[in-house]
Design a protein around this motif. Sequence first.
Motif, PDB file in Angstrom:
ATOM      1  N   GLY A 196      -8.353  -8.556   4.319  1.00  0.00           N
ATOM      2  CA  GLY A 196      -7.640  -8.151   2.870  1.00  0.00           C
ATOM      3  C   GLY A 196      -6.397  -9.030   3.321  1.00  0.00           C
ATOM      4  N   ASP A 222      -6.676 -10.834  -0.752  1.00  0.00           N
ATOM      5  CA  ASP A 222      -6.823  -9.911  -1.783  1.00  0.00           C
ATOM      6  C   ASP A 222      -7.430  -9.662  -2.707  1.00  0.00           C
ATOM      7  OD1 ASP A 222      -5.653 -11.815  -2.897  1.00  0.00           O
ATOM      8  OD2 ASP A 222      -3.472 -11.188  -2.661  1.00  0.00           O
ATOM      9  N   GLN A 223      -8.149 -10.679  -3.597  1.00  0.00           N
ATOM     10  CA  GLN A 223      -8.436 -10.576  -4.228  1.00  0.00           C
ATOM     11  C   GLN A 223     -10.284 -10.396  -4.729  1.00  0.00           C
ATOM     12  OE1 GLN A 223      -7.080 -10.100  -7.697  1.00  0.00           O
ATOM     13  NE2 GLN A 223      -5.107 -10.527  -6.083  1.00  0.00           N
ATOM     14  N   TYR A 242      -5.946  -1.557   4.931  1.00  0.00           N
ATOM     15  CA  TYR A 242      -6.445  -2.513   3.553  1.00  0.00           C
ATOM     16  C   TYR A 242      -5.835  -2.192   2.001  1.00  0.00           C
ATOM     17  CZ  TYR A 242      -9.555  -4.727   1.027  1.00  0.00           C
ATOM     18  OH  TYR A 242     -10.301  -5.318  -0.726  1.00  0.00           O
ATOM     19  N   THR A 253      -4.247  -4.588  -0.016  1.00  0.00           N
ATOM     20  CA  THR A 253      -4.062  -5.353  -0.944  1.00  0.00           C
ATOM     21  C   THR A 253      -4.499  -4.648  -2.134  1.00  0.00           C
ATOM     22  OG1 THR A 253      -6.245  -4.389  -1.109  1.00  0.00           O
ATOM     23  CG2 THR A 253      -6.248  -6.364   0.362  1.00  0.00           C
ATOM     24  N   ARG A 290      -6.455  -3.018  -4.035  1.00  0.00           N
ATOM     25  CA  ARG A 290      -6.888  -3.148  -4.313  1.00  0.00           C
ATOM     26  C   ARG A 290      -8.830  -1.556  -4.449  1.00  0.00           C
ATOM     27  NH1 ARG A 290     -10.563  -7.735  -6.243  1.00  0.00           N
ATOM     28  NH2 ARG A 290     -11.085  -6.113  -7.250  1.00  0.00           N
TER      29      ARG A 290
END
Length: 345
Positions: free
Chosen positions: A207, A211-212, A249, A253, A255
């Motif tokens: 992460g 992060d993408q 995580y 992020t 995400r």
Amino acid sequence: MYSFKGINKSDLTEILVENSFPSFRSDQIFNWVYNNLVIKPDLMRNLPGELQKFLVNNFLMENLKLIKVNKSRDGTSKFLWELNDGERVETVLIPQSKEERFTVCISVQVGCDLGCNFCATGLNGCKRNLTTAEIVDQVWQISRYIDKNNLGELRNVVYMGMGEPFLNYDNLKKSIRIINSEKALNIGSRRITVSTVGIVPKILEFGRDFDQIGLAVSIHSGDNDKRDKLMPINKKYDLNAIKSALKDYYKLTSRRITIEYLMISGFNDSIRDAKKLVDWLGNMNVFINLIPANPVDGLAHKPSPENKIKNFKKYLDNFNIPVQIRASMGEDVTAACGQLRLREE
Ligand code: SF4
């Protein structure tokens, strides 16, 4: 000897400058290799002969020799490659529902030590990690295959083939940077996904590093006893440890995490199993893929029947958990990870 596909453009610039070539040549060479998909230095027409000779003498331009392509009725193609030391790995090319778009599923190790009991790759252990160049070359070779055969566009890269990506972390990292780089394969961050069985200490590190880039985690059961039976790594990193790492995580992020859940007939496909999964998920922001298990030679498990999978999904729907049933692709070409290599051996 350098492996060309294992270096990024700034590494190449450095090597060229050290050897008295101008730095702008690295742009031209990267353009030939990654835009024009040309790797023979003598075909790189705008390079002086001396530089072409330097490339021939100092760079290994390819790391994979194609042994076999198996094409499935559903459009999936499975590639078996030989590496320079004679070891073999697989790559799978999967068509997306939109025509002319493809996902490539790449390998990171020759075999795997984790021994998940539904997986052909884990049957003979891990012989070695793939190098950065061997990982990147899978994507490059597939891009060229798509281009040569006029098939369309390579959209997504998933690290979901042979081996555990987080156990080959340095080469995973370097390969993502090259696959993602605009100067190289130029696959956008959001179109790259790394799949792990849950190597806990690496989840947060990943992460921090990316992060993408997408993260998928193979869970396959919300019950530690069952998961122990399926995946011996659960004894080291169990569901509680994974959940806590995923929460960290997510904090870092924001995400959404993909949860992979293999549907194995009579083992993890009951409503009780669905309830266990929901309990384990709690309020985590996830997307769930339910995947009918691919049959593997020599292993006993079978895919869950369609109605069981639908009922399982319906149960998750009640909790508004985003879930899709993913088609099992390429069964007729032994698409379950590691099978083609095993059969050929
Ligand atoms: S499923 Fe993945 S981690 Fe498990 S044995 Fe196969 S390759 Fe290794």
